[in-house]
Write a protein that holds these residues in place. Structure first.
Motif, PDB file in Angstrom:
ATOM      1  N   MET A 175     -52.416 -38.867 -21.086  1.00  0.00           N
ATOM      2  CA  MET A 175     -51.962 -37.023 -20.538  1.00  0.00           C
ATOM      3  C   MET A 175     -51.458 -35.669 -20.438  1.00  0.00           C
ATOM      4  O   MET A 175     -50.424 -36.452 -21.465  1.00  0.00           O
ATOM      5  CB  MET A 175     -52.552 -37.969 -18.962  1.00  0.00           C
ATOM      6  CG  MET A 175     -53.246 -38.759 -18.268  1.00  0.00           C
ATOM      7  SD  MET A 175     -53.150 -37.926 -16.708  1.00  0.00           S
ATOM      8  CE  MET A 175     -53.913 -36.255 -16.094  1.00  0.00           C
ATOM      9  N   LEU A 212     -49.917 -32.009 -19.965  1.00  0.00           N
ATOM     10  CA  LEU A 212     -49.447 -30.387 -18.966  1.00  0.00           C
ATOM     11  C   LEU A 212     -51.006 -29.686 -19.353  1.00  0.00           C
ATOM     12  O   LEU A 212     -51.138 -29.668 -20.426  1.00  0.00           O
ATOM     13  CB  LEU A 212     -48.315 -30.239 -19.150  1.00  0.00           C
ATOM     14  CG  LEU A 212     -46.846 -31.133 -18.525  1.00  0.00           C
ATOM     15  CD1 LEU A 212     -46.075 -30.885 -18.670  1.00  0.00           C
ATOM     16  CD2 LEU A 212     -47.268 -31.639 -17.269  1.00  0.00           C
ATOM     17  N   ALA A 213     -50.821 -28.558 -18.899  1.00  0.00           N
ATOM     18  CA  ALA A 213     -52.154 -27.332 -18.930  1.00  0.00           C
ATOM     19  C   ALA A 213     -51.648 -26.740 -20.452  1.00  0.00           C
ATOM     20  O   ALA A 213     -52.776 -26.482 -21.228  1.00  0.00           O
ATOM     21  CB  ALA A 213     -52.053 -26.570 -17.584  1.00  0.00           C
ATOM     22  N   PRO A 259     -47.230 -30.571 -12.684  1.00  0.00           N
ATOM     23  CA  PRO A 259     -48.173 -32.306 -13.274  1.00  0.00           C
ATOM     24  C   PRO A 259     -49.351 -32.214 -12.569  1.00  0.00           C
ATOM     25  O   PRO A 259     -49.442 -31.255 -11.404  1.00  0.00           O
ATOM     26  CB  PRO A 259     -47.427 -33.088 -13.377  1.00  0.00           C
ATOM     27  CG  PRO A 259     -46.179 -33.281 -12.798  1.00  0.00           C
ATOM     28  CD  PRO A 259     -45.934 -31.392 -12.318  1.00  0.00           C
ATOM     29  N   PRO A 260     -50.707 -32.237 -13.446  1.00  0.00           N
ATOM     30  CA  PRO A 260     -51.754 -32.295 -12.565  1.00  0.00           C
ATOM     31  C   PRO A 260     -51.627 -32.929 -11.522  1.00  0.00           C
ATOM     32  O   PRO A 260     -51.196 -34.232 -11.075  1.00  0.00           O
ATOM     33  CB  PRO A 260     -52.528 -33.654 -13.354  1.00  0.00           C
ATOM     34  CG  PRO A 260     -51.726 -32.772 -14.778  1.00  0.00           C
ATOM     35  CD  PRO A 260     -50.604 -32.552 -14.553  1.00  0.00           C
ATOM     36  N   ASP A 274     -53.505 -34.707 -10.025  1.00  0.00           N
ATOM     37  CA  ASP A 274     -54.480 -36.252  -9.698  1.00  0.00           C
ATOM     38  C   ASP A 274     -53.242 -37.825 -10.616  1.00  0.00           C
ATOM     39  O   ASP A 274     -53.882 -38.855 -10.226  1.00  0.00           O
ATOM     40  CB  ASP A 274     -55.465 -36.146 -11.021  1.00  0.00           C
ATOM     41  CG  ASP A 274     -55.417 -36.146 -12.182  1.00  0.00           C
ATOM     42  OD1 ASP A 274     -54.319 -35.643 -12.220  1.00  0.00           O
ATOM     43  OD2 ASP A 274     -55.680 -36.318 -13.290  1.00  0.00           O
ATOM     44  N   SER A 318     -47.566 -42.032 -11.308  1.00  0.00           N
ATOM     45  CA  SER A 318     -46.405 -40.986 -11.346  1.00  0.00           C
ATOM     46  C   SER A 318     -44.850 -41.089 -11.001  1.00  0.00           C
ATOM     47  O   SER A 318     -45.461 -42.273 -10.333  1.00  0.00           O
ATOM     48  CB  SER A 318     -46.918 -40.016 -10.739  1.00  0.00           C
ATOM     49  OG  SER A 318     -46.000 -38.834 -10.421  1.00  0.00           O
TER      50      SER A 318
END
Length: 144
Positions: free
Chosen positions: A44, A46-47, A91-92, A94, A101
């Motif tokens: 995953m 970050l944006a 962070p997201p 989800d 996490s």
């Protein structure tokens, strides 16, 4: 701007930096092999496209807190200061539900992250007491 080491390596290979940017300048998507910040499949990010950092404690702040405060927090959590990662953005959400996490430390309260530690980088005595209470609750919850 690219770093000088990368530029010199590309120049020795006969690839100039404008050749790497040219497809993007023409409006085309760059080829996958030339992307600098490509993440591994299944990882995953970050944006803004940067991969998620490692570490057991993520701190959303421009810098680390005072060394003594950080050392005390790490000692209580059973980790080293090397396991603390600075984040430039949240962070997201989800990731919190994924269970993978790490603990999140915010300098300001965020209703989207009720489980995060909330403490400024230079806390007052009352803010330190509140942080220790949050840490105790976290340790009690993780021990159960």
């Amino acid at each position: 701007m690219q770093d000088p080491v990368r530029q010199s390596m590309l120049a020795r290979m006969g690839i100039q930096s404008w050749q790497l940017r040219r497809p993007a300048l023409l409006g085309a998507n760059p080829s996958p092999g030339l992307e600098q910040d490509a993440t591994q499949p299944g990882q995953m990010s970050l944006a803004n496209g940067t991969p998620l950092p490692g570490g057991k404690l993520w701190l959303l702040a421009p810098q680390l807190p005072a060394t003594t405060l950080l050392a005390d927090i790490c000692q209580l959590l059973g980790m080293t200061p090397d396991e603390v990662s600075l984040l430039s953005e949240l962070p997201p959400a989800d990731l919190q539900t994924a269970g993978a996490s790490p603990l999140l430390w915010l300098t300001e309260a965020n209703t989207a992250r009720p489980d995060a530690l909330i403490c400024p980088l230079a806390p007052s005595a009352a803010q330190k007491r509140a942080l220790w209470q949050q840490l105790r609750q976290h340790l009690a919850a993780s021990a159960a």
